[in-house]
Write a protein that holds these residues in place. Structure first.
Motif, short mmCIF file in Angstrom:
data_model
loop_
_atom_site.label_atom_id
_atom_site.label_comp_id
_atom_site.label_asym_id
_atom_site.label_seq_id
_atom_site.Cartn_x
_atom_site.Cartn_y
_atom_site.Cartn_z
N PHE B 48 35.11 40.06 29.47
CA PHE B 48 35.89 39.16 29.14
C PHE B 48 37.43 39.27 29.74
CE2 PHE B 48 39.50 38.76 25.75
CZ PHE B 48 39.31 37.52 25.56
N PHE B 49 37.89 40.25 29.98
CA PHE B 49 39.21 40.26 30.66
C PHE B 49 39.02 39.63 32.06
CE2 PHE B 49 40.59 43.24 27.68
CZ PHE B 49 42.02 42.81 27.41
N VAL B 50 37.90 39.98 32.79
CA VAL B 50 37.64 39.51 34.21
C VAL B 50 37.42 38.04 34.25
CG1 VAL B 50 36.08 39.61 36.06
CG2 VAL B 50 36.89 41.70 34.95
N ALA B 51 36.68 37.65 33.01
CA ALA B 51 36.47 36.09 33.08
C ALA B 51 37.88 35.31 32.70
CB ALA B 51 35.34 35.86 31.92
N ALA B 52 38.50 35.87 31.88
CA ALA B 52 39.86 35.23 31.53
C ALA B 52 40.91 35.15 32.61
CB ALA B 52 40.55 35.95 30.46
N ALA B 53 40.66 36.32 33.69
CA ALA B 53 41.61 36.18 34.76
C ALA B 53 41.20 35.30 35.77
CB ALA B 53 41.79 37.64 35.29
N TYR B 54 39.84 34.77 35.98
CA TYR B 54 39.21 33.80 36.87
C TYR B 54 40.29 32.82 37.17
CZ TYR B 54 36.32 31.08 39.71
OH TYR B 54 35.87 30.23 40.79
N VAL B 55 40.56 32.53 38.29
CA VAL B 55 41.28 31.29 38.65
C VAL B 55 40.38 30.42 40.00
CG1 VAL B 55 43.54 30.43 39.70
CG2 VAL B 55 43.46 32.27 38.27
N ALA B 56 40.20 29.38 39.62
CA ALA B 56 39.44 28.65 40.81
C ALA B 56 40.17 28.59 41.94
CB ALA B 56 39.08 27.39 40.23
N GLY B 57 39.47 29.38 42.86
CA GLY B 57 40.24 29.28 44.29
C GLY B 57 41.20 30.05 44.48
N GLY B 58 41.59 31.21 43.50
CA GLY B 58 42.73 32.09 43.36
C GLY B 58 42.52 32.94 44.58
N ALA B 59 43.55 33.43 45.08
CA ALA B 59 43.68 34.48 46.12
C ALA B 59 44.14 35.74 45.35
CB ALA B 59 44.64 34.06 47.30
N PRO B 60 43.81 36.86 46.15
CA PRO B 60 44.43 38.05 45.79
C PRO B 60 46.19 37.99 45.78
CG PRO B 60 42.79 38.44 47.30
CD PRO B 60 43.11 37.05 47.45
N PRO B 61 46.82 38.49 44.92
CA PRO B 61 48.09 38.21 44.90
C PRO B 61 49.13 39.00 45.78
CG PRO B 61 47.46 39.65 42.91
CD PRO B 61 46.35 39.28 43.72
N VAL B 62 48.59 38.74 46.96
CA VAL B 62 49.41 39.38 48.17
C VAL B 62 50.20 38.14 48.81
CG1 VAL B 62 49.55 40.46 50.30
CG2 VAL B 62 47.84 41.06 48.46
N VAL B 63 51.39 37.90 48.37
CA VAL B 63 52.42 36.99 48.60
C VAL B 63 52.95 37.20 49.72
CG1 VAL B 63 54.22 35.58 47.63
CG2 VAL B 63 52.67 36.87 46.15
N PRO B 64 53.12 36.33 50.82
CA PRO B 64 53.67 36.54 52.26
C PRO B 64 55.14 36.43 51.93
CG PRO B 64 52.67 34.14 51.89
CD PRO B 64 52.14 34.95 50.79
N SER B 65 56.01 37.02 52.82
CA SER B 65 57.55 37.12 52.37
C SER B 65 58.31 35.77 52.17
CB SER B 65 58.27 37.98 53.68
OG SER B 65 57.79 37.16 54.81
N ASP B 66 57.58 34.79 52.75
CA ASP B 66 58.44 33.20 52.64
C ASP B 66 57.80 32.73 51.35
OD1 ASP B 66 55.93 32.99 53.63
OD2 ASP B 66 56.27 31.40 54.85
N GLY B 67 57.14 33.28 50.43
CA GLY B 67 56.71 32.79 49.24
C GLY B 67 55.44 31.81 49.47
N GLY B 68 55.01 31.16 48.29
CA GLY B 68 53.99 29.98 48.63
C GLY B 68 52.53 30.92 48.55
#
Lengths: 524, 120
Positions: B48-68
């Motif tokens: 349930f938790f994993v399904a709720a967290a699914y974002v279509a085309g979502g990337a792992p939240p490793v955000v580059p230093s310039d954002g985006g």
């Protein structure tokens, strides 16, 4: 300043729990001393925190410096301060009881300290998922402790408790999941802000239902109580004393916290059906628990069913969401913990001294163990709710809250449960003091009953004679649940519990002072 | 109904697994199978938790230093599931230890037999 102490409240017992197994490499029987030091430090920390809450209001600590809603927040406010104090005091008291009563294995004290840490964690956390983790730590340690006498029966009771307790925690987690999907946050304060306005949503309603049923299972509210009488009656007496005073208490506190802080009274106003459902659930539990307790013959089972009824009262108090009722619920939560702890400890002493496990066995014990029987009498009368006592105070405020909220049926149920409580307490007192002198309860031990003087050897012989299946437990002693011996210190702990529950009957003002600020926030 | 199965199949699987797990815990007299049922039930919650967290085309939240660089999947539900798995494993260990003790004492892991033996 004191906010730095909050993580220590959890960390001290959990870290100390590692020490007894390490000591086992060299020594045995040193675990108790480790637990004693840890619990003493814990009590000092709790005293400082509670004092600071009393003087200056809620104490908050942001773990790791991650502010809400991202990080985990630890909070002690007027609602949790009495629970924190109760956990600290009872864990010290039971530890004193366990010095002679045993078990004295190192591994026992490892689980004991883990349980203290888990209970403190549930009491101080301000984060829903964190609460789930601490509930499970509490659960794990409790399952291990219930089976601590290594008998077959206690293992079966512990497994039953484990399966139902874990199901309850998983249901709680599903409820947390729904709330998270709806709002994207787990912090309780943040959740309550974001839930406002969407109370009618199906996801929010489902979340409330799952959380309540899950915690209801952990609290042992009728009809979700089936694990509790077995776990209480087959666990060693020391363990029953501890878990009856604290484990369900903390789960009931969690219900109060979620009803008042997360869903807030506004939720109940928006969805009256939810409030009605919780109140009905509580009322059934109050009546069914008392009625089941009244028909029991085994002392520990009777006290266990009585807890089902008392926690119904507490939950009714929280669900009424009026200031009086919430105050009553908190007072009764603390009072019930002390009363039940004292009563179960007394049941252990009676079992060790006289082999008495049923109401019939208690015949005339009032003259053979006058001090303990006197304490049982006081604790029992307090449980009924006769003033001046904490039992009266709690019930009084809950009933007044029910009347003021216009929930007359709850006031009637409180009154009926008092009568039912009186019926089983009076039966016990009648046996203790007014049983006929020539009335042997069991022909096999009639002679022993009169000759016994309460010394260790006599008590052991009697246990063997009375216990219907002396070998089934497989322990060295006939009754593997009963304390190994009875010391003056153990009796002193029981007497102290009796004195405290009467003294707390005069303590309405401090409880009000604690709750005033908290309730001011809730009912603003 | 077909639409629900096509678009929300993960949630349907969550409900089915949950019911299967609950049924196993209630209906099976074998204590080990009850514990397996408990594990199935817990796995349903993880799903349930994993399904709720699914974002279509979502990337792992490793955000580059310039954002985006979004969209990102929320890391929080995944962390929750990791923690819950650890809790579940330790519970299973305690449960199995208790079953071993029960088997040593009574020589059975069948609940019905156990009730008869324990009453003697």
């Amino acid at each position: 300043m004191t906010d730095g102490l909050l993580p220590l409240l959890v960390a001290v017992p959990v870290l100390a729990a590692v020490v007894p197994p390490l000591l086992s490499l060299r020594t045995t029987g040193t675990g108790w001393y480790v637990a004693a030091v840890a619990c003493a430090v814990e009590a000092a920390l709790a005293a400082l925190v509670v004092r600071s809450v009393f003087l200056g209001g809620a104490v908050r600590h942001v773990v790791g410096g991650y502010e809400r809603p991202y990080g985990i927040e630890l909070v002690v406010d007027g609602l949790s301060a009495p629970v924190v104090a109760l956990v600290a005091v009872v864990s010290l008291g039971v530890l004193a009881f366990a010095y002679t009563a045993g078990p004295r294995r190192n591994s026992f004290y490892s689980a004991y300290l883990l349980l203290v840490g888990g209970l403190m964690g549930v009491s101080v956390t301000g984060d829903l998922f964190n609460m789930f983790v601490f509930l499970e730590i509490t659960g794990l340690a409790t399952y291990a402790l219930v089976a601590a006498d290594r008998s077959g029966r206690s293992a079966v009771a512990a497994l039953k408790y484990l399966i139902l307790g874990t199901t309850g925690a998983s249901l709680f987690l599903i409820g947390v999941g729904y709330a998270f999907v709806e709002t994207g946050t787990l912090n309780m304060v943040d959740l309550s802000e974001r839930l406002a306005g969407s109370y009618g949503d199906r996801a929010v309603l489902a979340s409330f239902g799952f959380i309540l049923v899950g915690l209801g299972l952990k609290t042992a509210v009728f009809p979700l109580h089936t694990w509790q009488p077995d776990a209480y009656s087959y666990a060693p007496d020391t363990v029953t004393t501890f878990i009856s005073a604290l484990v369900s208490t903390v789960a009931a506190y969690a219900i109060g916290r979620i009803v008042l802080t997360v869903f807030t009274p506004a939720f109940f106003e928006a969805v009256p059906a939810a409030r009605a459902a919780v109140l009905a659930f509580a009322a059934v539990s109050i009546l069914a628990g008392s009625a089941l307790a009244a028909v029991q013959t085994d002392i520990k089972r009777m006290l266990a069913y009585s807890s089902v009824s008392q926690f119904g009262l507490v939950i009714a108090g929280f669900a009424l969401v009026t200031p009086d009722a919430v105050l009553g619920a908190v007072v009764h939560l603390v009072g019930h913990g002390l009363m039940k702890g004292g009563l179960f400890a007394a049941a252990g002493v009676m079992a060790a001294r006289h082999g008495a496990r049923t109401v019939g066995d208690y015949a005339r014990l009032g003259y053979r163990s006058p001090v303990v029987a006197g304490a049982v009498g006081i604790l029992g009368v307090v449980l009924v709710g006769i003033p001046p006592s904490v039992g009266f105070l709690g019930k009084w405020y809950i009933a007044v809250g029910a009347v003021r909220a216009g929930a007359w049926p709850i006031a009637v149920v409180v009154f009926l449960s008092t009568l039912l409580t009186l019926s089983y307490v009076a039966r016990l007192l009648e046996r203790l003091y007014f049983a006929g002198p020539t009335e042997p309860t069991d022909p096999a031990v009639g002679a022993g009953t009169d000759a016994g003087t309460g010394t260790g050897a006599d008590a052991d012989a009697e246990v063997g004679a009375r216990d219907p299946d002396p070998v089934a437990d497989g322990g060295a002693r006939a009754d593997s649940r009963a304390p190994a011996a009875v010391s003056t210190g153990m009796v002193a702990v029981i007497v102290a519990a009796a004195v405290v529950v009467v003294a707390l009957g005069f303590a309405a003002a401090p409880f009000e002072a604690f709750l005033e600020r908290f309730l001011g926030g809730v009912f603003a | 109904m077909i639409d629900l199965l096509a678009s929300r199949w993960a949630y349907v699987a969550f409900v089915v697994l949950m019911i299967v797990g609950l049924y196993m815990m209630i209906a099976s007299p074998n204590l080990v199978k009850k514990i397996i049922g408990l594990n199935v039930f817990q796995s349903a919650v993880f799903l349930f938790f994993v399904a709720a967290a699914y974002v279509a085309g979502g990337a792992p939240p490793v955000v580059p230093s310039d954002g985006g660089g979004g969209p990102y999947a929320s890391p929080l539900p995944h962390v929750i599931v990791l923690t819950a798995i650890v809790v579940g494993v330790s519970l299973t260990a305690v449960a199995l230890a208790l079953v071993v003790r029960i088997h040593e004492e009574y020589g059975t892991v069948d609940e019905a037999v156990l009730e008869e033996v324990a009453d003697d």
